[in-house]
Write an enzyme that holds these catalytic residues in place. Structure first.
Site, PDB file in Angstrom:
ATOM      1  N   GLY A  30      31.140   9.673  41.777  1.00  0.00           N
ATOM      2  CA  GLY A  30      31.233  10.450  40.516  1.00  0.00           C
ATOM      3  C   GLY A  30      31.713  11.725  40.891  1.00  0.00           C
ATOM      4  N   CYS A  31      32.010  12.507  39.735  1.00  0.00           N
ATOM      5  CA  CYS A  31      32.613  13.878  39.979  1.00  0.00           C
ATOM      6  C   CYS A  31      31.776  14.793  41.092  1.00  0.00           C
ATOM      7  CB  CYS A  31      33.122  14.485  38.695  1.00  0.00           C
ATOM      8  SG  CYS A  31      31.730  14.475  37.357  1.00  0.00           S
ATOM      9  N   TYR A  32      30.431  15.156  40.701  1.00  0.00           N
ATOM     10  CA  TYR A  32      29.637  15.959  41.406  1.00  0.00           C
ATOM     11  C   TYR A  32      29.535  15.323  42.716  1.00  0.00           C
ATOM     12  CZ  TYR A  32      28.015  18.670  37.401  1.00  0.00           C
ATOM     13  OH  TYR A  32      27.956  19.613  36.050  1.00  0.00           O
ATOM     14  N   PRO A  33      28.991  13.796  42.737  1.00  0.00           N
ATOM     15  CA  PRO A  33      28.879  13.441  44.154  1.00  0.00           C
ATOM     16  C   PRO A  33      30.088  13.388  44.926  1.00  0.00           C
ATOM     17  CG  PRO A  33      27.859  12.008  42.465  1.00  0.00           C
ATOM     18  CD  PRO A  33      28.823  12.853  41.615  1.00  0.00           C
ATOM     19  N   GLU A  59      37.008  21.027  43.370  1.00  0.00           N
ATOM     20  CA  GLU A  59      37.726  19.931  42.941  1.00  0.00           C
ATOM     21  C   GLU A  59      37.968  20.085  41.802  1.00  0.00           C
ATOM     22  OE1 GLU A  59      35.345  16.419  43.847  1.00  0.00           O
ATOM     23  OE2 GLU A  59      34.405  16.717  41.901  1.00  0.00           O
TER      24      GLU A  59
END
EC number: 1.2.1.38
Lengths: 349, 349, 349, 349
Positions: free
Chosen positions: D148-151, D315
């Site tokens: 995922g994006c946060y992970p 990112e």
């Protein structure tokens, strides 16, 4: 009517003072200064004030200020302290929105602001302008050094934890992850805060050390009655919005604090503070919920019932973090109800 | 105290009514409805109103509204007209922020809104709610159909030109190039107005035909005393800001109008209107100069002394373009000074 | 490989040239200058280029530039013309993104830019850099004065109407209502384009007269083969977005033009231009549909079948309005396909 | 050429895949689906792709996908797992941008996503798509469940600390204070992410528990070789920008780690990763420095030489946090250099 002067009326905190004070029922604005803009009508620089403020900027000379009952300094650091003695001698009270009267240790002041302090004696009588902490002292003050924008949110966020006699959290490892709107950087020409630089962008700054760090640490320590030391990691971030500060605070519970009802603790702590709103458990306060108002909202979380407490705090950096807090202090200094002229409803959307 | 009800309190014009009316010295909010949110506390939906509005939403039934002195409809088109008769019969005045009582021609209404008009008789008595044009009629009205956001800015921008007895400009080829903040699209789930769609983006819409076009044309024609026809090209654009409308108006001078002092014409026309500000010659009004206030500012230009007049108009679409204009009308309907409760200072920055 | 130098690499058009040219398959960046930043690594100023551009800024002296095949000037007005002769003598081609080689009339240049022209002879050989209009001349040019950002959109928007031998519209009363993102104001410290000033705000500027007005008028007249005069009202507006220009153009049809199929006219006019996209009838082009790309999109409307034609044009002001157009011109000057290195897909959302 | 299909091409990660893959030198886009939009041309929904993507959306049936070499699922949770078996049986590889193949524990999946897992056997063979951690496994994978994006940002930010054999920080009290642009919420109609709700506003969400929490914890634990437990406080915030994630990570040093050179540790850890950039000591990475690119930048701070380490990570949530990471994985799965088609230069400003 309180006769009010503003030194530095062309910056963001200055124009915010004008917005609030022009509608204050007990105030008469008499003098507004702005370096380099003498003679310019205030409303020509800020058309939002057309028909509302009829004054022109004058030079920031003391002769223009001595008839005031109180003078607000919405100026860069170093200005208020250079005028303080003469104004106090003339019986004028002083509210400084900059840092001249915040740090009690003049060596710290010199280290962080790069200039010696001009009047350590006045500094020693000055009261730190954070109403919810220093209300009684402010009532009697001649000089108030208003709390900074970040420091207001961080101190009020941690206060219920630090004022309990014994440590409820690991006070040597507090964390304040703070996010500010761009107006916090002030209204002066700079590349870094141009719209194309700040919009659609997010970054931290000053991680190595920010001027608000010693102020916050001094304030947090004071909350413990100066009985315990404070260790704080403070990381400010620039956020693409005009106004607003969101502070996300982290603290590790001590073993004996694990059974405390922190929601009740916070609600109880602020039950008599008209501008501090402890939101219901589970809330996520939004900066816009206080936009253009003097409110500060807090929510307390303990995710997964772990030992890490998370406190969310929002304020409008230009109001509760600056001009509004100044007016709240002024109200107290002149015997008014502290909410006088400060009941603007937050603007949403 | 005027007892006020609001139908549709969960949209942007509804919450803006709440912001203004909660601080209005002559108003008591008694009833707020929102479809599907019965029982929800208003301040739970809008934490900006915590400690300020203590009501909960109720069902939009007439029994909840009949005790009011006036009801604002901040609803989609079609709602106000379905409640109008019962409320009027109960002695309740009506101010509709939607389009039910704007277009005098029911065929036009049906064409643009896709539904037959429910009460043509009430429509015929309704007054068009544009205070600077219809002040006297509004004072006596039972039903006001408030001017739309774009129509307010376009009509007040052209009004001094069209009300002069003879045509000063080519009235068959007027142009209104209008830019609106996204709140104009309302607070309802939609892809097109998501942040990632609307931010850092700009586009026109409805060039083929927009519901505000017939309303504006009707209004402009009325400004000529219904003596002359109007041809208007109206191009609205969506702008990445929350609030604000900027209308850039173009008109071609007739030969006999070339020597007129348009700055003086505009200043004179609006000399008695407290919320309309004709700015000095050469000005470029900013939308933020009226943010969160009921002011509307106008500047008149004639670039290069050509025959094309350019009029710049700014307003806050949610205040002068909706809720503020509604309160201004209410003040008149109840014999108050039209500025009562509407002196909020614009919020800048 | 074409050896390319950039003078003024620290502004927005400079860093955009770097973005495009660093990925151009036929280019080798050899020299980048920025006043006051000699020795600074480009990637230290713009971390977006870390690992991509390995050069450091050098002083803008000709000795640093004479080995280039072509030099781009992404500088304020007045710089390119002061270097032009020496570079041309050294066999270096010049592409100026500023205004030094746009206005053919040196008196006009002096009037609008406040300085005499340094090299009228070179000006007279310079080609106006608007590829879709001057493609063949650009191929042979030694000096290209690139079209400005607004002028590109306005000229390409009107071009199909003005190049038809006879006037299809009233060419003495054209209107260009243009909206630009804030990057158009450049990357220099200024109060007016700070985030808190430009965000959530909208206003016109330069209504009295803008430097792009004479450039556009010269260009539009050239489109008629210099056979007819042009009257233009040009109103630029500042829009709270980083990139993008949206020009809304208005023209009044002549009686004999009423039966023309303008959609077909536009599609046909641009059928061989790879970067100009005439959208389907009824479209509303968005600025983001060309974000970070060299495309320009046009839609043609005739609302209500009236005599007012409305043309909507979008471009990225930093690409098709500056750096991209420069690379497109360079490609032609060096015999490459004009799309080489310019096929970046627009970034959405 | 790799034949690629995309299921769910109308969301933000879908259109970002289209932007990247349409320019990928080794890919041929063959099939794009979007529920409810069969027959619509992709470029009609996204005019940014006019002239670039010529396909129309088809129904998401397996018959349309079985000829592909690989299918990307840019869909809500639950879609990929319902198609996985049939596609694998047909020899089609799968890259899921949603959560179907992230959590190894099906009970955890069911708890957080509210549905049973459709194919636990396929889940057990699926590789977690975080290239810098799982490069070799991804090369051989048939099914990749993309991080995922946060992970992605949290794991890559902590990775150098957790992979050292012994604990360098207190792994039971890690903190991730994360800020995401609004595109992370997806392209579906919702009130909370409307422009007027998200703009000029900032707030935390999901403090009680967010779906990315178990994924991050699983990943961080894996970084320790599944030898040590992880305690993480994860606070995500919604930020008024389109793209970008900024994660501010906090960790407390263990006594024996106090003398480590963390700058060197990080630089060494990522020395062979083309998309991870460890910035110089003292840096404050900006989200825009990676906008529209696959880079991720990290800076390591130890303010005041205290025991609290602060790691800043940026990112683009739609590229390295989704589509770009997917293409990077695809490149590895098909034996290409992992940077193929991913060298877009970040877009600044």
């Amino acid at each position: 009517m309180i006769k009010v002067g503003i030194v530095g009326g062309s910056g963001y905190t200055g124009v915010e003072l004008l917005r609030i004070l022009s509608a204050h029922p007990e105030v008469r604005l008499t003098t507004i200064t702005a370096r380099g803009d003498n003679g310019t009508k205030v409303a020509d620089m800020f058309p939002s004030l057309r028909g509302i403020v009829d004054l022109a900027f004058v030079a920031p000379e003391e002769s223009n200020l001595k008839d005031c009952d109180v003078v607000f300094f919405a100026t860069p650091h170093g200005v208020a302290m250079s005028h303080a003695k003469e104004l106090l001698d003339a019986g004028v009270k002083i509210i400084d929105l900059a840092a001249d009267f915040r740090l009690k240790d003049t060596a710290e002041f010199e280290k962080w602001y790069g200039m010696p302090h001009a009047c350590p004696d006045i500094l020693s009588e000055a009261v730190y302008g954070l109403v919810e902490v220093n209300r009684e002292a402010i009532k009697k003050a001649r000089v108030v050094g208003l709390a900074g924008c970040y420091p207001t949110s961080v101190q009020l966020g941690f206060a219920p934890l630090l004022t309990q006699g014994k440590a409820l959290v690991n006070e040597s490892a507090l964390i304040a992850d703070c996010k500010s709107g761009v107006s916090g950087a002030g209204r002066r020409a700079a590349v870094g805060t141009l719209f194309p630089e700040s919009s659609d962008n997010f970054h931290a700054y000053g991680v190595k050390g920010h001027r608000h760090l010693p102020e916050i640490v001094q304030g947090l320590k004071a909350l413990t009655g100066n009985t315990r030391d404070i260790g704080l990691t403070f990381v400010p971030h620039l956020t693409p919005m005009i106004r607003g500060i969101h502070s996300t605070l982290y603290a590790t519970l001590t073993p004996e604090a694990r059974d405390i009802d922190f929601q009740a603790l916070y609600e109880n702590h602020y039950r008599n503070d008209p501008f501090v709103d402890v939101m219901p458990a589970g809330s996520h306060p939004e900066t816009r919920s206080v936009r253009a108002s003097n409110y500060l909202r807090i929510a307390v979380h303990r995710p997964g019932n772990s030992d890490t407490l998370v406190i969310l705090v929002v304020e409008d950096n230009l109001v509760k973090g600056a001009a509004g807090q100044g007016v709240q202090s002024m109200n107290l200094m002149f015997g008014l109800d502290e909410t006088t002229g400060l009941k603007q409803v937050p603007v949403l959307p």
